[in-house]
Design an enzyme around this catalytic site. Structure first.
Site, short mmCIF file in Angstrom:
data_model
loop_
_atom_site.label_atom_id
_atom_site.label_comp_id
_atom_site.label_asym_id
_atom_site.label_seq_id
_atom_site.Cartn_x
_atom_site.Cartn_y
_atom_site.Cartn_z
N SER A 149 4.68 16.62 35.34
CA SER A 149 4.98 15.92 36.58
C SER A 149 4.08 14.75 36.93
O SER A 149 4.44 13.97 37.81
CB SER A 149 4.98 16.91 37.76
OG SER A 149 6.10 17.75 37.69
N LYS A 196 0.16 13.40 47.17
CA LYS A 196 1.51 13.93 46.97
C LYS A 196 1.83 14.96 48.04
O LYS A 196 0.97 15.77 48.42
CB LYS A 196 1.61 14.57 45.58
CG LYS A 196 3.01 15.08 45.21
CD LYS A 196 3.01 15.65 43.80
CE LYS A 196 4.39 16.16 43.41
NZ LYS A 196 4.40 16.73 42.04
N SER A 216 7.71 15.29 38.71
CA SER A 216 7.97 15.37 40.13
C SER A 216 7.05 14.50 40.99
O SER A 216 7.29 14.33 42.19
CB SER A 216 7.83 16.82 40.61
OG SER A 216 6.50 17.28 40.46
#
Length: 499
Positions: free
Chosen positions: A194, A88, A170
């Site tokens: 997330s 990420k 997210s």
């Protein structure tokens, strides 16, 4: 491909991490071939999804060749050596920029110079040391602040099950990449749901470990709400990745030593294998509390139907299941104090006018949630402590708490909330995730079915702190009867007709 090899672009990208590792061992597939197919799949599929924001083809090929040599020499680093993975774009990565979805970072002088990036976050270094082949970095909303994945810098990420819909966030880029076959492993962050929100929306598996089990550096502006965790397509892959991620890193003073958190002698993978082993009642004696709403949530009827099916499956596996009425009040106000103080702190180093240059919805949220006092912060901490006490008492009677992961299905991409929603806040439609960031408990989500529209539904397993391996064992057992309930996404590297 060489003669006799099983891999083709129509099947390799659908293999799990452990299936890839088995193919490497028997010689039917090589890490170099797998990496090339994932890179080709990113070229084909990512334009539709915007899951991967940066591709490192050269680095991936170098890592794949090194992994292939180790495996051929009988020196594999472990079960994930040579397996494609993504990071990420929140985690520092040596040689690759980390923009965190923000123009504040991407537009800075010299931002494109890869030589200036010289440090790995703990999750990044652990992934590399396991021998994984990092093919790139995945999209995130700006500074990972909300439950969907779009930003002025990177645009919107789309759900492989329906590109008109959000994958959540997210860690939405990570979830979309895993679901679409762009590598079976991804690592994400979870400060309020997330990894679990997008896993539920994309039909994948994710674990938010107990706080401190996976080291974090630099420390998150969201403080002790923030966790790092694996995102995969199977519970066994999650377990194998956890065995790699749980390692000491002196840069995180709050991290727990692995000796204090890893209970099963063979680690997480052994726990998953124990849960998945054929048995008449593999969960006999397990005490399960089922709460459909925690006392304050509201679910779509088809979501609750699928979660109740998973709860029945737990009982059929031998667990003692009892529906409980927790009667909790929504702790969202306390969460907002902790969360938006962190979001404001992110922007502080960029100057007083930084808020004028970020995601407009972040700017609007900060205008609603600001000016908190030290007393407000202490009151929010007191709410956390009371919740921890409440769930601690619950787990004296029950080993695992089961809830829906999400109360609703994925909604239109480009919006922070479902259409016609009563609130502009992402927390208003994620009632079952952020509460367990406040208590720091481990929470595992896995797919359990589909809505009437055919969209994925996730079930969430929550345990007391440091029961991460128990959740993996239970999840692996539950995964067997739930297998096949969520079909392959429409947009997938292995799907015929996918561009």
């Amino acid at each position: 491909m060489t003669a006799g090899h099983i891999s083709t672009s129509s099947d390799t990208c659908g293999l799990s991490a452990l299936e890839l590792a088995a193919a490497y061992r028997d010689g039917s597939l090589s890490p170099v071939e797998a990496a090339e197919e994932v890179l080709a799949a990113i070229d084909r599929v990512n334009p539709q999804l915007n899951a991967v924001c940066l591709v490192d083809a050269e680095g991936a090929r170098t890592a794949a060749r090194a992994a292939e040599a180790r495996i051929q020499e009988g020196q594999a680093r472990g079960p994930l050596d040579g397996v494609p993975a993504t990071i990420k774009d929140i985690f520092l990565t040596d040689g690759l920029p980390t923009f965190r979805g923000s123009r504040l970072l991407a537009d800075a002088e010299g931002a494109a110079d890869r030589s200036r990036y010289t440090e790995d976050a703990p999750a990044t270094s652990a992934t590399l040391e396991a021998g994984c082949v990092v093919v790139g970095k995945t999209t995130t909303p700006e500074f990972a602040w909300k439950g969907v994945t779009d930003s002025p810098l990177m645009g919107a990420t789309r759900n492989p099950h329906d590109p008109a819909l959000t994958p959540g966030g997210s860690s939405g880029g990570a979830a979309a990449a895993v679901a679409a076959g762009l590598g079976p492993l991804a690592v994400g962050t979870d400060g309020g749901g997330s990894v679990r929100i997008p896993a539920s929306f994309t039909g994948t598996v994710a674990l938010k470990p107990t706080y401190g089990v996976v080291p974090m550096f630099p420390s998150s502006p969201f403080g002790t709400l923030a966790h790092a965790g694996p995102m995969t397509r199977t519970v066994a892959d999650t377990a194998a990745y956890m065995d790699a991620l749980v390692r000491p890193d002196s840069r995180d003073w709050s991290a727990m030593p692995p000796s204090a958190t890893v209970r099963a002698p063979g680690g997480y993978l052994e726990a998953a294998q124990e849960g998945a082993a054929p048995a008449d009642a593999p969960l006999a004696g397990l005490r399960v509390a089922y709460s459909p709403d925690l006392g304050y949530g509201h679910n779509a009827t088809d979501v609750e139907r699928e979660v109740e099916g998973a709860v029945r499956a737990l009982a059929e596996l031998g667990a003692q299941v009892e529906q409980v009425d927790l009667g909790l009040s929504d702790p969202v106000d306390a969460f907002h104090v902790l969360w938006f103080e962190g979001a404001a702190a992110v922007l502080h180093p960029f100057g007083e006018d930084a808020v004028e240059h970020v995601d407009p919805s972040l700017r609007d949220a900060l205008s609603r949630y600001n000016g908190y006092s030290a007393q407000d912060y202490l009151d929010a901490v007191a709410v956390r402590m009371a919740l921890g006490k409440r769930f601690g008492a619950l787990h004296e009677s029950y080993d695992v708490l089961v809830t829906p992961t999400m109360p609703n299905a994925p909604f239109a991409v480009g919006s922070d909330v479902p259409p016609g929603w009563h609130s502009p806040d992402w927390t208003s439609w994620t009632p079952y995730t952020y509460i367990f960031n406040m208590t720091q408990q481990p929470a595992l989500t896995l797919p359990c079915g589909v809505t009437d529209a055919g969209l994925p539904v996730g079930v969430q397993l929550v345990g007391p702190r440091f029961s991460d391996q128990l959740l993996v064992r239970v999840g692996a057992a539950l995964e067997r009867p739930l297998a096949g309930r969520v079909p392959r996404p429409r947009v997938h590297a292995c799907s015929p007709g996918t561009p």
